[in-house]
Enzyme design. Structure first.
Site, PDB file in Angstrom:
ATOM      1  N   HIS A   1       0.869  -1.183   0.000  1.00 14.10           N
ATOM      2  CA  HIS A   1       0.000   0.000   0.000  1.00 14.10           C
ATOM      3  C   HIS A   1       0.906   1.234   0.000  1.00 14.10           C
ATOM      4  O   HIS A   1       2.013   1.192   0.542  1.00 14.10           O
ATOM      5  CB  HIS A   1      -0.834  -0.057   1.291  1.00 14.10           C
ATOM      6  CG  HIS A   1      -1.892   1.001   1.418  1.00 14.10           C
ATOM      7  ND1 HIS A   1      -1.608   2.298   1.772  1.00 14.10           N
ATOM      8  CD2 HIS A   1      -3.231   0.937   1.263  1.00 14.10           C
ATOM      9  CE1 HIS A   1      -2.742   2.992   1.829  1.00 14.10           C
ATOM     10  NE2 HIS A   1      -3.741   2.185   1.522  1.00 14.10           N
TER      11      HIS A   1
ATOM     12  N   ASP B   1       3.279  -3.871   8.131  1.00 17.22           N
ATOM     13  CA  ASP B   1       2.060  -3.089   7.987  1.00 17.22           C
ATOM     14  C   ASP B   1       0.884  -4.037   8.270  1.00 17.22           C
ATOM     15  O   ASP B   1       0.542  -4.880   7.445  1.00 17.22           O
ATOM     16  CB  ASP B   1       2.015  -2.531   6.558  1.00 17.22           C
ATOM     17  CG  ASP B   1       0.650  -1.946   6.187  1.00 17.22           C
ATOM     18  OD1 ASP B   1      -0.288  -2.043   6.998  1.00 17.22           O
ATOM     19  OD2 ASP B   1       0.535  -1.407   5.067  1.00 17.22           O
TER      20      ASP B   1
ATOM     21  N   GLN C   1      -4.264  -4.706   7.369  1.00 14.99           N
ATOM     22  CA  GLN C   1      -5.212  -5.762   6.979  1.00 14.99           C
ATOM     23  C   GLN C   1      -4.951  -7.050   7.753  1.00 14.99           C
ATOM     24  O   GLN C   1      -5.562  -8.083   7.463  1.00 14.99           O
ATOM     25  CB  GLN C   1      -5.114  -6.043   5.466  1.00 14.99           C
ATOM     26  CG  GLN C   1      -5.342  -4.856   4.581  1.00 14.99           C
ATOM     27  CD  GLN C   1      -6.794  -4.350   4.627  1.00 14.99           C
ATOM     28  OE1 GLN C   1      -7.703  -5.032   5.087  1.00 14.99           O
ATOM     29  NE2 GLN C   1      -6.985  -3.136   4.152  1.00 14.99           N
TER      30      GLN C   1
ATOM     31  N   LYS D   1     -10.498  -0.131  10.672  1.00 13.39           N
ATOM     32  CA  LYS D   1     -10.681  -1.352   9.865  1.00 13.39           C
ATOM     33  C   LYS D   1     -11.007  -2.543  10.747  1.00 13.39           C
ATOM     34  O   LYS D   1     -11.210  -3.649  10.264  1.00 13.39           O
ATOM     35  CB  LYS D   1      -9.409  -1.647   9.065  1.00 13.39           C
ATOM     36  CG  LYS D   1      -9.087  -0.600   7.999  1.00 13.39           C
ATOM     37  CD  LYS D   1      -7.848  -1.000   7.251  1.00 13.39           C
ATOM     38  CE  LYS D   1      -7.235   0.128   6.472  1.00 13.39           C
ATOM     39  NZ  LYS D   1      -7.953   0.483   5.252  1.00 13.39           N
TER      40      LYS D   1
ATOM     41  N   CYS E   1      -4.815   2.367  -3.615  1.00 12.67           N
ATOM     42  CA  CYS E   1      -3.590   2.956  -3.032  1.00 12.67           C
ATOM     43  C   CYS E   1      -2.406   2.013  -3.213  1.00 12.67           C
ATOM     44  O   CYS E   1      -1.568   1.872  -2.312  1.00 12.67           O
ATOM     45  CB  CYS E   1      -3.773   3.284  -1.557  1.00 12.67           C
ATOM     46  SG  CYS E   1      -5.075   4.464  -1.248  1.00 12.67           S
TER      47      CYS E   1
HETATM   48  N1  PMP Z   1      -1.743  -0.440   4.623  1.00 10.13           N
HETATM   49  C1  PMP Z   1      -2.711  -1.229   4.126  1.00 10.13           C
HETATM   50  C2  PMP Z   1      -2.365  -2.622   3.707  1.00 10.13           C
HETATM   51  C3  PMP Z   1      -4.017  -0.749   4.024  1.00 10.13           C
HETATM   52  O1  PMP Z   1      -4.977  -1.543   3.530  1.00 10.13           O
HETATM   53  C4  PMP Z   1      -4.295   0.575   4.451  1.00 10.13           C
HETATM   54  C5  PMP Z   1      -5.697   1.147   4.338  1.00 10.13           C
HETATM   55  N2  PMP Z   1      -6.306   0.934   3.106  1.00 10.13           N
HETATM   56  C6  PMP Z   1      -3.260   1.341   4.969  1.00 10.13           C
HETATM   57  C7  PMP Z   1      -2.001   0.802   5.043  1.00 10.13           C
HETATM   58  C8  PMP Z   1      -3.485   2.734   5.444  1.00 10.13           C
HETATM   59  O2  PMP Z   1      -4.346   2.738   6.544  1.00 10.13           O
HETATM   60  P1  PMP Z   1      -4.970   4.090   7.085  1.00 10.13           P
HETATM   61  O3  PMP Z   1      -5.601   4.780   5.899  1.00 10.13           O
HETATM   62  O4  PMP Z   1      -5.986   3.648   8.076  1.00 10.13           O
HETATM   63  O5  PMP Z   1      -3.860   4.878   7.689  1.00 10.13           O
END
Ligand code: PMP
Length: 406
Positions: free
Chosen positions: A118, A195, A198, A221, A360
């Site tokens: 991401h 990270d 998920q 999430k 993203c």
């Molecule tokens: N890493 C991953 C794998 C994600 O899925 C996300 C959210 N889509 C993020 C980072 C970023 O998370 P946040 O927008 O809650 O900071």
């Protein structure tokens, strides 16, 4: 297959029985218990934590600290002071890249990420490398979206300072071999950054046993409120690392010409914290542990396996990433030459909410050879009827678009 937690526990879902919510990888719906906890904090114990000597502020502080202990135990962190509350995964990863990275990554060093990250776990490391004159290296993923440990091993050297990777891919759902990847990073003396955006909502996380140095997650999430997240890290790392944000609460003494820092976790929590968010996140992990993370995993696996079979049987549907057993509750797919945005719009007319776009993860889209995918993601409130609605919606979209080039 029934839901794991009935949708009547989620006010938004209870009020919209027609809604098929398949976008939990973007953000999850909130159970009543979380909304009640946040409201209760504001109605009964609300003041600025750590600020006042009066009893109400002490109560607010106590609830904020209790939330930290609760979230730490959920993530398997024995030392709760090593759980830093942040705005979310993005802020947690920026904190490590900004504070640890600037202090430890120098010209000639290398920073490694995977090709499936991401942007939150890609751009901060890419920019750090550019700023420090380090080399930014990408471990390519295999054709099924997995990381090959030999390929990663071959990329690492004593110059590698960081290996950053997702616990679970938000696009492909691939579950990373976290322990093995951390071990490879440590063999060359690099920091292992995971990270968990998920991961934490869907899998049982035991930070102390996983071998990574850093784990980041987002409350929104995992049934919790927006605007709260966590950074879990090893104590020695946090103690050696300079602060990221400066201001109130994070200092010990402020002299005219220099300052010293507060103890953990305060050193990394400058300013008024999101105490209500933390209280809500603690209530969310209570809900998740109430059903058990093994049950959450089993439920999502059953849903994703069923969706995988149903979608694979539709002519023209291409599912990206590994088979159902190697993935979390995420399914990314394309349907012939139907644009994912058009697909999502048609599904929306049937009250089916899916995500369409690059999620993203533009570097990953390039590697998959697509500009966008459609993504369905499952959680505790989904059941077999949601899989039916997804499959039915895709078939209807195909009919609407006429013949679909495959
Ligand atoms: N890493 C991953 C794998 C994600 O899925 C996300 C959210 N889509 C993020 C980072 C970023 O998370 P946040 O927008 O809650 O900071």
């Amino acid at each position: 297959m029934t839901s794991l937690i009935h949708r009547s526990q989620f006010p938004l879902l209870a009020a919209a029985p027609e809604l098929v919510y398949l976008d939990s990888a973007a953000t999850s719906q909130k159970p009543r218990a979380v909304l009640d906890a946040v409201r209760d904090f504001y109605e009964n114990d609300y003041a600025n934590p750590h600020r006042g000597a009066y009893e109400l502020s002490v109560r607010a502080t106590t609830r904020y600290h209790a939330a930290r202990e609760r979230v730490a135990s959920f993530l398997g962190v024995r030392d709760a002071d090593c759980v830093i509350f942040t705005r979310g995964t993005t802020e947690a990863l920026n904190l490590v890249a900004g504070a640890w990275g600037r202090a430890n990554v120098n010209a000639g060093d290398e920073v490694v990420v995977t090709g499936a990250e991401h942007h939150a776990n890609f751009v901060p490391w890419q920019q750090l490398a550019l700023e420090r004159g380090a080399r930014f290296r990408i471990c390519e993923i295999e054709s099924d979206g997995t990381v090959d440990l030999d390929r990663l091993r071959a990329l690492l050297s004593p110059r590698t300072k960081v290996v950053a990777f997702a616990h679970v891919s938000n696009v492909l759902g691939t579950i990373a071999p976290v322990r093995e990847m951390a071990e490879l990073a440590h063999r060359v003396g690099a920091l292992a950054v995971c990270d968990g955006a998920q991961g934490a909502p869907h899998l049982r996380v035991r930070f102390d046993e996983m071998g990574v140095d850093v784990y980041a997650a987002s409350g929104h999430k995992m049934l919790g409120p927006m605007g709260i997240g966590v950074l879990a890290a090893r104590r020695e790392l946090l103690e050696r690392m300079p602060p990221f944000l400066m201001g109130g609460d994070m200092i010990e003494f402020v002299e005219d010409d220099h300052s010293t820092w507060n103890v953990l976790p305060h050193k990394f929590e400058a300013g008024t914290p999101n105490a209500a968010g933390a209280v809500g996140l603690a209530a969310a992990v209570d809900v998740l542990e109430g059903v058990g993370m093994d049950a959450v995993r089993a439920h999502e696996h059953a849903l994703v396996a069923s969706a995988y079979d149903r979608l694979s049987a539709i002519d023209g549907v291409h599912i990206h990433g590994p088979g159902a057993d190697a993935r979390g509750g995420v399914l990314s797919f394309t349907v012939g030459d139907v644009h994912p945005h058009d697909l999502a719009t048609i599904l929306d007319t049937r009250h089916v909410c899916i995500r369409a776009g690059h999620h993203c993860a533009q570097p990953l889209m390039r590697r998959l050879g697509v500009s966008a995918t459609a993504r369905a993601s499952f959680y505790v409130y989904n059941d077999a009827s949601d899989v039916d609605a997804l499959a039915g919606g895709i078939v209807a979209a195909k009919e609407l678009f006429g013949s679909v080039a495959v």
